[in-house]
Each structure stands twice: as structure tokens, then as C-alpha cells.
Motif scaffolding. Structure first.
Motif, PDB file in Angstrom:
ATOM      1  N   ASP A   1       0.825  -1.205   0.000  1.00  0.00           N
ATOM      2  CA  ASP A   1       0.000   0.000   0.000  1.00  0.00           C
ATOM      3  C   ASP A   1       0.864   1.263   0.000  1.00  0.00           C
ATOM      4  N   GLN A   2       1.784   1.334   0.946  1.00  0.00           N
ATOM      5  CA  GLN A   2       2.650   2.507   1.069  1.00  0.00           C
ATOM      6  C   GLN A   2       3.550   2.665  -0.146  1.00  0.00           C
ATOM      7  N   GLU A   3       4.172   1.560  -0.557  1.00  0.00           N
ATOM      8  CA  GLU A   3       5.125   1.610  -1.667  1.00  0.00           C
ATOM      9  C   GLU A   3       4.467   2.005  -2.984  1.00  0.00           C
ATOM     10  N   SER A   4       3.283   1.470  -3.219  1.00  0.00           N
ATOM     11  CA  SER A   4       2.606   1.794  -4.478  1.00  0.00           C
ATOM     12  C   SER A   4       2.179   3.249  -4.516  1.00  0.00           C
ATOM     13  N   LEU A   5       1.728   3.794  -3.382  1.00  0.00           N
ATOM     14  CA  LEU A   5       1.364   5.212  -3.335  1.00  0.00           C
ATOM     15  C   LEU A   5       2.609   6.083  -3.545  1.00  0.00           C
ATOM     16  N   ASP A   6       3.717   5.694  -2.934  1.00  0.00           N
ATOM     17  CA  ASP A   6       4.965   6.421  -3.156  1.00  0.00           C
ATOM     18  C   ASP A   6       5.329   6.451  -4.639  1.00  0.00           C
ATOM     19  N   SER A   7       5.125   5.315  -5.313  1.00  0.00           N
ATOM     20  CA  SER A   7       5.456   5.219  -6.738  1.00  0.00           C
ATOM     21  C   SER A   7       4.539   6.093  -7.586  1.00  0.00           C
ATOM     22  N   VAL A   8       3.258   6.145  -7.218  1.00  0.00           N
ATOM     23  CA  VAL A   8       2.319   7.008  -7.943  1.00  0.00           C
ATOM     24  C   VAL A   8       2.725   8.465  -7.777  1.00  0.00           C
ATOM     25  N   ILE A   9       3.059   8.851  -6.565  1.00  0.00           N
ATOM     26  CA  ILE A   9       3.482  10.237  -6.312  1.00  0.00           C
ATOM     27  C   ILE A   9       4.748  10.571  -7.096  1.00  0.00           C
ATOM     28  N   ALA A  10       5.669   9.620  -7.143  1.00  0.00           N
ATOM     29  CA  ALA A  10       6.937   9.847  -7.836  1.00  0.00           C
ATOM     30  C   ALA A  10       6.788   9.806  -9.355  1.00  0.00           C
ATOM     31  N   GLY A  11       5.703   9.230  -9.848  1.00  0.00           N
ATOM     32  CA  GLY A  11       5.486   9.139 -11.280  1.00  0.00           C
ATOM     33  C   GLY A  11       6.075   7.899 -11.918  1.00  0.00           C
ATOM     34  N   THR A  12       6.578   6.951 -11.113  1.00  0.00           N
ATOM     35  CA  THR A  12       7.094   5.698 -11.655  1.00  0.00           C
ATOM     36  C   THR A  12       5.999   4.646 -11.794  1.00  0.00           C
ATOM     37  N   LEU A  13       4.797   4.957 -11.320  1.00  0.00           N
ATOM     38  CA  LEU A  13       3.618   4.114 -11.474  1.00  0.00           C
ATOM     39  C   LEU A  13       2.445   5.023 -11.787  1.00  0.00           C
ATOM     40  N   ASP A  14       1.600   4.601 -12.730  1.00  0.00           N
ATOM     41  CA  ASP A  14       0.488   5.457 -13.144  1.00  0.00           C
ATOM     42  C   ASP A  14      -0.614   5.526 -12.103  1.00  0.00           C
ATOM     43  N   CYS A  15      -1.070   4.353 -11.637  1.00  0.00           N
ATOM     44  CA  CYS A  15      -2.249   4.290 -10.768  1.00  0.00           C
ATOM     45  C   CYS A  15      -2.079   3.206  -9.714  1.00  0.00           C
ATOM     46  N   ALA A  16      -2.834   3.326  -8.629  1.00  0.00           N
ATOM     47  CA  ALA A  16      -2.873   2.294  -7.603  1.00  0.00           C
ATOM     48  C   ALA A  16      -4.196   2.371  -6.870  1.00  0.00           C
ATOM     49  N   VAL A  17      -4.536   1.295  -6.189  1.00  0.00           N
ATOM     50  CA  VAL A  17      -5.652   1.328  -5.242  1.00  0.00           C
ATOM     51  C   VAL A  17      -5.035   1.427  -3.857  1.00  0.00           C
ATOM     52  N   ASN A  18      -5.357   2.507  -3.148  1.00  0.00           N
ATOM     53  CA  ASN A  18      -4.753   2.769  -1.842  1.00  0.00           C
ATOM     54  C   ASN A  18      -5.815   3.027  -0.790  1.00  0.00           C
ATOM     55  N   ASN A  19      -5.471   2.739   0.452  1.00  0.00           N
ATOM     56  CA  ASN A  19      -6.357   3.005   1.578  1.00  0.00           C
ATOM     57  C   ASN A  19      -6.166   4.428   2.082  1.00  0.00           C
ATOM     58  N   THR A  20      -7.256   5.061   2.501  1.00  0.00           N
ATOM     59  CA  THR A  20      -7.143   6.439   2.973  1.00  0.00           C
ATOM     60  C   THR A  20      -6.259   6.591   4.215  1.00  0.00           C
ATOM     61  N   PRO A  21      -6.174   5.596   5.128  1.00  0.00           N
ATOM     62  CA  PRO A  21      -5.231   5.766   6.237  1.00  0.00           C
ATOM     63  C   PRO A  21      -3.784   5.927   5.762  1.00  0.00           C
ATOM     64  N   ILE A  22      -3.436   5.270   4.655  1.00  0.00           N
ATOM     65  CA  ILE A  22      -2.102   5.431   4.094  1.00  0.00           C
ATOM     66  C   ILE A  22      -1.992   6.796   3.400  1.00  0.00           C
ATOM     67  N   MET A  23      -3.032   7.183   2.671  1.00  0.00           N
ATOM     68  CA  MET A  23      -3.033   8.491   2.009  1.00  0.00           C
ATOM     69  C   MET A  23      -2.889   9.629   3.017  1.00  0.00           C
ATOM     70  N   SER A  24      -3.450   9.446   4.205  1.00  0.00           N
ATOM     71  CA  SER A  24      -3.433  10.525   5.187  1.00  0.00           C
ATOM     72  C   SER A  24      -2.024  10.819   5.691  1.00  0.00           C
ATOM     73  N   GLY A  25      -1.074   9.911   5.421  1.00  0.00           N
ATOM     74  CA  GLY A  25       0.306  10.200   5.757  1.00  0.00           C
ATOM     75  C   GLY A  25       0.874  11.348   4.943  1.00  0.00           C
ATOM     76  N   TYR A  26       0.212  11.672   3.806  1.00  0.00           N
ATOM     77  CA  TYR A  26       0.640  12.769   2.938  1.00  0.00           C
ATOM     78  C   TYR A  26      -0.298  13.963   3.024  1.00  0.00           C
ATOM     79  N   ALA A  27      -1.511  13.742   3.504  1.00  0.00           N
ATOM     80  CA  ALA A  27      -2.493  14.823   3.663  1.00  0.00           C
ATOM     81  C   ALA A  27      -3.250  14.538   4.957  1.00  0.00           C
ATOM     82  N   GLN A  28      -2.762  15.097   6.038  1.00  0.00           N
ATOM     83  CA  GLN A  28      -3.223  14.753   7.375  1.00  0.00           C
ATOM     84  C   GLN A  28      -4.731  14.857   7.539  1.00  0.00           C
TER      85      GLN A  28
END
Length: 358
Positions: free
Chosen positions: A101-128
Motif C-alpha cells: 500500500d505505502q510503496e505503491s502510493l509512493d510510486s504514484v506520487i513519484a510518477g514511476t507508477l500510473d495508478c494504484a488502489v490505496n487506503n485512505t489511512p495510508i493516504m493521510s500520511g501525505y495529507a493529514q
């Protein structure tokens, strides 16, 4: 690496039908694809077309194709191809082959992966502020959930997240979280004393369970079953779909129907990639995500109840005698800490409370 190309299925196939399979012969599939593709003549897709499609990689970390993460990914892929008339093709990589979950979101943010399915608790690490969705008993039923998902508040939260480098295309609710334990039922906070409970890595979840008296443990989702089997943890909390798909009830057979938090996840996409597309193509992708999220949310609304009964029929036990009022009362300091420490989340909270008329 397991790689699966999602092809367009018959329009009548819903989330469950995707996993069961809807196709027959290759010629019939090709015919079905052509019939179900929308007429997009007059749309401006830039350089992309059915002959030269935009190819997107989408990752999810679910170990089972019955897991709601996989279902959402597959449904979105189907609708994108259908809505774009074949001008967009999505390749789904499951089982965490492109990261957890964390790694795939990091990759989407970095642009090395186009899309992912992520949980909002993990997303909240970037947008509190997103962690407001983790507060205990904020949402009490599906009327609350649908009101929120259809609101300008939700739309604003998704738009705010784009500043991270990833765009949330939409959210689905996968149900309400219950406790699965090997040590008996937890009907009051006192029943949790000393228990090691695995929770998703959200500060709000961790604070909630510790406040209730448990010892909150965090670990990747694909390690939970082994931890339950080996007794490293005494229980875990999750929605019924995940529990039955991953087999938690084999070793945590006592299910306390707490329904203490609505759990959300959704499809993320690299923001720069999205912004590089024409408005018509952006509309196709967001429309497909909205359809997939709503369809899967509605299916899970009934499916989670069915799967709870399926687990009980298979030998698990359930208790619906959970004193929710006692858990709500015990959550007071969780709210106080959140509202004091999370300025953006507090703003979202006030808007949600007003929306739901609480």
C-alpha cells in the motif's frame, strides 16, 4: 511478476461477475468488446485512439482476487476501456508485485507508477486532514456514507490531495470495521485490556485502540494471517470482505461486530500524468472511477453482511452485543486530540458533522 491484462467484459457484469468470468470464445469476446465500447467520435483524446491507446499500469496489493481492492481495480479497468472506446487500456498488477500500500502510493506520487488502489489511512500520511475519515463512529450507517461521498466536502478533500503529486480519482467505502480475535469477544473496552491488535497504520486508529486499552500493532496486510496463526497478535480489525478473503477467521474466530469506523479506499493516479491528458480524456477516466467506486460500494454494502454469515457458517462466532455507546464514550480523548492537533482535519470534521446533521 504476475501480470494480467484486463479486457472489456459484458456491460451487465458487475464487480462479482468480473471475478467469476464473463467471457466465452475469443471471437465472442471481441464482438462483445466492440459492442460495449462507447462511441467517442467527436471527443478529443489527443494522440490516443483505439489503434494507439493510452496504456496505464495500476497496482493493488491484495493477495486474493476476491478482495475488494482487486475488485475495484478490475472494475475500474473495465469501465475505462469501455468509456474510452478502447482508447485507454489498463494493466492491473495484483498481489503487491509493484509494492504494498505505502510503496505503491509512493510510486504514484513519484510518477514511476500510473495508478494504484490505496487506503485512505495510508493516504493521510501525505495529507493529514484525510485521517478525519478514521475517527470512531463518525459515520454510523450507509445513509451517512452516501451523503458524504456525494458531497462537495468529499470532492474538496480529493482535490486537496492533488498537491501531494497524486490525484485521488474517487473513493469507495468498503464497509464498517469489526474486530476479529482469537481471545474471545470484545463487547466493552474493558475486554480489550492487554490484547495485541493489528491495526492499519493510521495515527487515529492507533490512538483509538490504545485508548480503548489494547496494544495497537502495525504491520503490512500480507503479514496479518501469519501473525494470527503464530500468535504474534491476538486479533485484528477490518471489514468482513477482507477477513474472509484473506482467511483471518481461521485463527481469529471471535468476531465482535463493533462497526466502529467506515473504511475508505480509492484509485490514485499520478497528478502530472492526469494533467497531461486532454479534458475529454480526463473526464473519461474520472467518470469510470466514479462508476466503479459507486458500484463496488453498493455491492459491498450487502456483500459484507453475507460474508459475515458465511464466516459464522464456516465455524467462526459473532457477537452483536457490543456496547457501542461505551466505546463512543471511551473515544472522547481521541476526538479531543484529533481536533487539537489536526487543523485541516478539524475543518473537514466540522463540515462533515454539519452535512450529517449531528
Amino acid at each position: 511478476m504476475r501480470k494480467r491484462i484486463i479486457s472489456i467484459l459484458a456491460a451487465g457484469c458487475l464487480c462479482g461477475g468480473l471475478l467469476a468470468g464473463c467471457g466465452s470464445s475469443d471471437s465472442q469476446n471481441t464482438s462483445s468488446e466492440n459492442e460495449n465500447r462507447k462511441d467517442v467520435s467527436g471527443k478529443d483524446f489527443g494522440e490516443y485512439s483505439p489503434e494507439k491507446p493510452l496504456e496505464l499500469k495500476l497496482s493493488h496489493f491484495a493477495a486474493s482476487e476476491e478482495n475488494q481492492l482487486a475488485i475495484l481495480a478490475n472494475t475500474f479497468a473495465e469501465y475505462v476501456e469501455e468509456e474510452s472506446g478502447g482508447s485507454v487500456k489498463v494493466t492491473v498488477y495484483g498481489g503487491g508485485t509493484l509494492g504494498n500500500d505505502q510503496e505503491s502510493l509512493d510510486s504514484v506520487i513519484a510518477g514511476t507508477l500510473d495508478c494504484a488502489v490505496n487506503n485512505t489511512p495510508i493516504m493521510s500520511g501525505y495529507a493529514q486532514g484525510l485521517s478525519v475519515l478514521d475517527l470512531p463512529y463518525l459515520f454510523e450507517d450507509y445513509d451517512d456514507i452516501y451523503s458524504f461521498l456525494d458531497s462537495e466536502i468529499c470532492a474538496g478533500m480529493l482535490e486537496d490531495f492533488s498537491s501531494t503529486g497524486a490525484k485521488i480519482l474517487g473513493l469507495q467505502c468498503v464497509g464498517f470495521r469489526n474486530l476479529e480475535s482469537s481471545k474471545g469477544f470484545a463487547e466493552t473496552p474493558e475486554d480489550l485490556k492487554g490484547l495485541k491488535i493489528r491495526v492499519t497504520g493510521s495515527d487515529v486508529y492507533i490512538n483509538t485502540w490504545n485508548t480503548w486499552g489494547a496494544s495497537a500493532q502495525t504491520m503490512p496486510g500480507n503479514e496479518v494471517l501469519t501473525a494470527l496463526q503464530q500468535g504474534t497478535i491476538d486479533g485484528c480489525d477490518n471489514v468482513n470482505n477482507v477477513c474472509i478473503a484473506d482467511g483471518y477467521q481461521q485463527y481469529a474466530e471471535y468476531i465482535s461486530v463493533m462497526e466502529y469506523a467506515a473504511h475508505f479506499n480509492g484509485i490514485t493516479m499520478n497528478a502530472a500524468k492526469f494533467d497531461s491528458l486532454t479534458p475529454d480524456l480526463q473526464e473519461v477516466i474520472t467518470s469510470a472511477a466514479k462508476k466503479a467506486n459507486l458500484e463496488c460500494t453498493k455491492n459491498l454494502e450487502s456483500k459484507n453482511e453475507e460474508q459475515l454469515e458465511e464466516m459464522v457458517a464456516g465455524g467462526a462466532q459473532k457477537s452483536e452485543n457490543v456496547d457501542k455507546e461505551a466505546f463512543k464514550k471511551a473515544s472522547q480523548s481521541v476526538y479531543e486530540d484529533f481536533l487539537k492537533e489536526n487543523e485541516k482535519g478539524a475543518q473537514y470534521y466540522e463540515s462533515i458533522i454539519e452535512l450529517l446533521g449531528k
